[in-house]
Design a protein around this motif. Structure first.
Motif, short mmCIF file in Angstrom:
data_model
loop_
_atom_site.label_atom_id
_atom_site.label_comp_id
_atom_site.label_asym_id
_atom_site.label_seq_id
_atom_site.Cartn_x
_atom_site.Cartn_y
_atom_site.Cartn_z
N TYR A 1 0.86 -1.19 0.00
CA TYR A 1 0.00 0.00 0.00
C TYR A 1 0.88 1.23 0.00
O TYR A 1 1.75 1.38 0.87
CB TYR A 1 -0.90 -0.02 1.24
CG TYR A 1 -1.89 1.11 1.33
CD1 TYR A 1 -3.20 0.95 0.90
CD2 TYR A 1 -1.53 2.35 1.87
CE1 TYR A 1 -4.12 1.98 0.99
CE2 TYR A 1 -2.44 3.39 1.97
CZ TYR A 1 -3.73 3.20 1.53
OH TYR A 1 -4.64 4.23 1.63
N GLN A 2 0.66 2.13 -0.97
CA GLN A 2 1.47 3.33 -1.10
C GLN A 2 0.62 4.58 -0.89
O GLN A 2 -0.60 4.50 -0.78
CB GLN A 2 2.13 3.36 -2.48
CG GLN A 2 3.00 2.15 -2.78
CD GLN A 2 4.20 2.03 -1.86
OE1 GLN A 2 4.81 3.04 -1.49
NE2 GLN A 2 4.55 0.81 -1.48
N GLN B 1 -6.50 -4.70 -1.51
CA GLN B 1 -6.12 -3.77 -0.43
C GLN B 1 -5.89 -4.52 0.87
O GLN B 1 -4.94 -4.22 1.62
CB GLN B 1 -7.21 -2.72 -0.25
CG GLN B 1 -6.77 -1.50 0.54
CD GLN B 1 -7.76 -0.35 0.41
OE1 GLN B 1 -8.39 -0.18 -0.62
NE2 GLN B 1 -7.90 0.43 1.47
N LYS C 1 -2.53 3.94 -3.52
CA LYS C 1 -2.09 3.13 -4.65
C LYS C 1 -1.59 1.77 -4.16
O LYS C 1 -0.89 1.69 -3.16
CB LYS C 1 -0.98 3.86 -5.41
CG LYS C 1 -1.46 5.11 -6.13
CD LYS C 1 -0.32 5.79 -6.87
CE LYS C 1 -0.81 7.05 -7.59
NZ LYS C 1 0.28 7.76 -8.27
N LEU C 2 -1.97 0.73 -4.89
CA LEU C 2 -1.55 -0.62 -4.56
C LEU C 2 -0.51 -1.07 -5.58
O LEU C 2 -0.78 -1.09 -6.77
CB LEU C 2 -2.76 -1.56 -4.55
CG LEU C 2 -3.77 -1.20 -3.46
CD1 LEU C 2 -5.12 -1.82 -3.73
CD2 LEU C 2 -3.26 -1.62 -2.09
N LYS C 3 0.68 -1.38 -5.09
CA LYS C 3 1.79 -1.68 -5.99
C LYS C 3 2.29 -3.11 -5.80
O LYS C 3 2.15 -3.69 -4.72
CB LYS C 3 2.93 -0.69 -5.77
CG LYS C 3 2.57 0.73 -6.21
CD LYS C 3 3.80 1.62 -6.23
CE LYS C 3 3.47 3.00 -6.80
NZ LYS C 3 4.65 3.88 -6.84
N PRO D 1 -8.29 6.15 -0.20
CA PRO D 1 -9.07 5.92 -1.42
C PRO D 1 -10.54 6.28 -1.21
O PRO D 1 -11.10 6.02 -0.14
CB PRO D 1 -8.90 4.41 -1.65
CG PRO D 1 -7.67 4.03 -0.92
CD PRO D 1 -7.60 4.94 0.27
N GLY E 1 -1.63 7.80 -1.23
CA GLY E 1 -2.76 8.03 -2.13
C GLY E 1 -3.59 6.79 -2.34
O GLY E 1 -4.49 6.78 -3.18
N GLU F 1 -15.68 0.98 -10.99
CA GLU F 1 -14.99 1.99 -10.18
C GLU F 1 -15.83 3.24 -9.96
O GLU F 1 -15.87 3.78 -8.85
CB GLU F 1 -13.68 2.37 -10.89
CG GLU F 1 -12.75 3.23 -10.07
CD GLU F 1 -11.99 2.47 -8.99
OE1 GLU F 1 -11.43 3.11 -8.10
OE2 GLU F 1 -11.98 1.23 -9.05
#
Length: 541
Positions: A79-80, A170, A84-86, A338, A82, A484
């Motif tokens: 989890y990053q 997530q 974002k899932l990397k 999010p 903003g 989304e």
């Protein structure tokens, strides 16, 4: 005589030489020891933690400390900032159109700290072990929805759900329970809920030395697949008392103190103002909230709930109580999560006259000669429960008590132990209560799920909402959405309605603090509330 004198002289000189040699040798040894000590201190970062790190088992919970667990064990996805899932241990993944199948393509250059390979077989073994204890892990939404785990090939793992559940990716980023233990760490019966044989992970750190309730030393995993940490060792000293932690830091025994509530806010400000140390404050990690039980008669009227919000100076309270470290919250969840940045609500500002007018309109009048408003002969009296060990909650409770008294509202504040606070909240045995959401990577879906769950205080908090049934339906629908745009619209509606109806009042944004010595550099807070912050940090002594 001459020979004797010469002999004595030689012996005397020899003795002097021996003494000098011993002294010089001692100095040399001392110099070597100091040199080694300095070298070790340069390569080791020392910090304090209020409690023992616990068993380093990725599949269980307290007393294992999250930051320490994350040093050893890693997730498929990270989890990053903003939200974002990397990719992490998984290089990439695909999700089927129906939202039920997740196919993960694993990194091929990863090994556990004992040299064994990370592959789809060990991923499945970890998942299957966790799924044998579903009740233990059912708080994590996707766990109860898992239908099948499959090894497609050595580097491909497939997870199939019984129904779509969008937060799955997530939730795979959380620190426990879905992190990966090497084969050598599994007990003979394979049941990790009872313990692990040894802590074998793929992470950047390995537990080298451990003395319960005293310290733990982690050494760098020299074969780590990712970015190698700058320091070679991390020493975690167990110092339960916050004031003692500050003294140890000022003495130079600690390089770093960080976390939520690691030291008092006053102590942090004091250390900051000396100019002798470096300090950092994180972005918001959660919202401190005031939850009102609308099933209670005096709080069932929206006008009363709004009046209580108008009736205290939130900014002044937050700035005063937290020494300006926390900031006034306008939304029930921080906007850096999010789906939380597009919520259409109008924050309520401080307005005493508006508050009094709303109470009058709701029928709560202030009888002549009295200090407390009444309606049908009953006083406007409310109880606020707070964690007695939490100084911020206590100070805020006292501030609310004082400000609301000026409105003619009698606020009784009751300090209880945290376990009692949680039990009473879950049992709906409260009128007002302090709460904070779970933070990244859990929210917003975990917070929304809890609001919609029975057996938790939020169920009573929203009991008088006119749109309660529709709200609960939307809460049930949002995790199943595969579109989304539809998901964003649902979250905007849910979070906006929860706040507009006034049972959940945002107070302040909670932040982490860090204070560290001048020779420590590159400290950054991770986006994940529970992850360790040590990978990029460096120290020069």
């Amino acid at each position: 005589m001459s020979k004797r004198r010469n002999s004595k002289k030689v012996l005397f000189i020899a003795a002097i030489v021996l003494i000098l040699s011993t002294l010089l040798l001692g100095c040399t040894n001392e110099s070597k020891e100091n040199s080694t000590s300095n070298k070790d201190s340069k390569d080791m970062l020392t910090l304090a933690w209020p409690r023992d790190i616990g068993e380093m088992n990725p599949h269980v919970y307290n007393p294992s400390q999250l930051f320490a667990t994350s040093m050893i064990y890693e997730p498929l996805v990270s989890y990053q900032y903003g939200g974002k899932l990397k990719p992490h241990l998984a290089e990439s993944w695909e999700i089927s159109k129906d939202g039920k199948e997740y196919t993960f393509h694993l990194r091929q250059d990863v090994k556990f700290s004992d040299g064994t390979s990370f592959n789809a077989e060990i991923v499945k073994k970890n998942f299957d072990t966790i799924l044998k204890n579903v009740d233990l892990h059912s708080w994590l939404g996707f766990i109860t929805k898992v239908d099948q785990t499959e090894v497609i090939d050595q580097n491909t793992f497939k997870l199939t759900l019984k129904e779509p559940y969008y937060p799955t990716i997530q939730e795979l980023a959380v620190v426990r329970p879905v992190r990966f233990l090497g084969d050598a760490g599994f007990p003979k019966d394979g049941d990790t809920s009872k313990g692990v044989t040894k802590p074998v992970g793929t992470g950047p750190w390995v537990l080298e030395e451990y003395k319960a309730d005293e310290y733990a030393i982690f050494k760098r995993n020299e074969n780590y697949w990712g970015e190698l940490p700058k320091v070679k060792k991390i020493k975690v000293k167990v110092i339960p008392d916050a004031e003692t932690r500050v003294l140890a830091f000022e003495k130079g025994d600690l390089d770093l103190i960080y976390g939520e509530g690691a030291i008092s806010l006053d102590a942090f400000k004091q250390l900051e103002t000396t100019g002798n140390y470096e300090t950092s404050i994180s972005d918001p990690v959660a919202t401190r909230q005031l939850v009102m039980n609308t099933k209670k008669e005096q709080l069932s009227d929206l006008r009363v709930r709004q009046a209580l919000q108008y009736g205290f100076n939130k900014k002044a309270m937050v700035d005063g109580v937290t020494s300006g470290l926390e900031e006034k919250a306008d939304f029930i969840l921080p906007t850096n999560f999010p789906y939380t940045s597009d919520i259409d609500v109008t924050p309520i500002d401080y307005n005493v006259e508006k508050a009094k007018a709303l109470l009058d309109e709701a029928g709560w009048k202030l009888p002549k000669g009295k200090n407390v408003r009444e309606k049908d002969g009953k006083p406007l009296e409310i109880e606020l429960m707070y964690d007695s060990a939490e100084s911020i909650q206590k100070a805020m409770a006292e501030t609310l008590q004082s400000e609301w008294a000026a409105l003619g509202v009698k606020l009784n504040i009751v300090g209880v132990e945290l376990t009692v606070q949680i039990e009473r909240f879950k049992a709906n045995d409260f009128e007002l209560n302090f709460f904070s959401n779970y933070g990244a990577p859990y929210d917003p879906h975990t917070f929304v799920n809890v609001v919609g769950s029975k057996g938790f205080g939020f169920n009573e908090a929203i009991s008088s909402y006119p749109n309660r049934d529709e709200l609960l339906k939307q809460i049930a629908d949002v995790p199943r959405t595969t579109d989304e745009k539809e998901r964003q619209e649902l979250y905007s509606t849910i979070l906006g309605s929860l706040q507009d109806q006034g049972a959940i009042v945002p107070i302040s944004y909670i932040k982490k603090i860090a204070v560290y010595q001048k020779d420590v550099s590159n400290f950054t807070f991770p986006a994940n509330r529970d992850e360790h912050p040590f990978t990029g940090i460096s120290i020069e002594k």
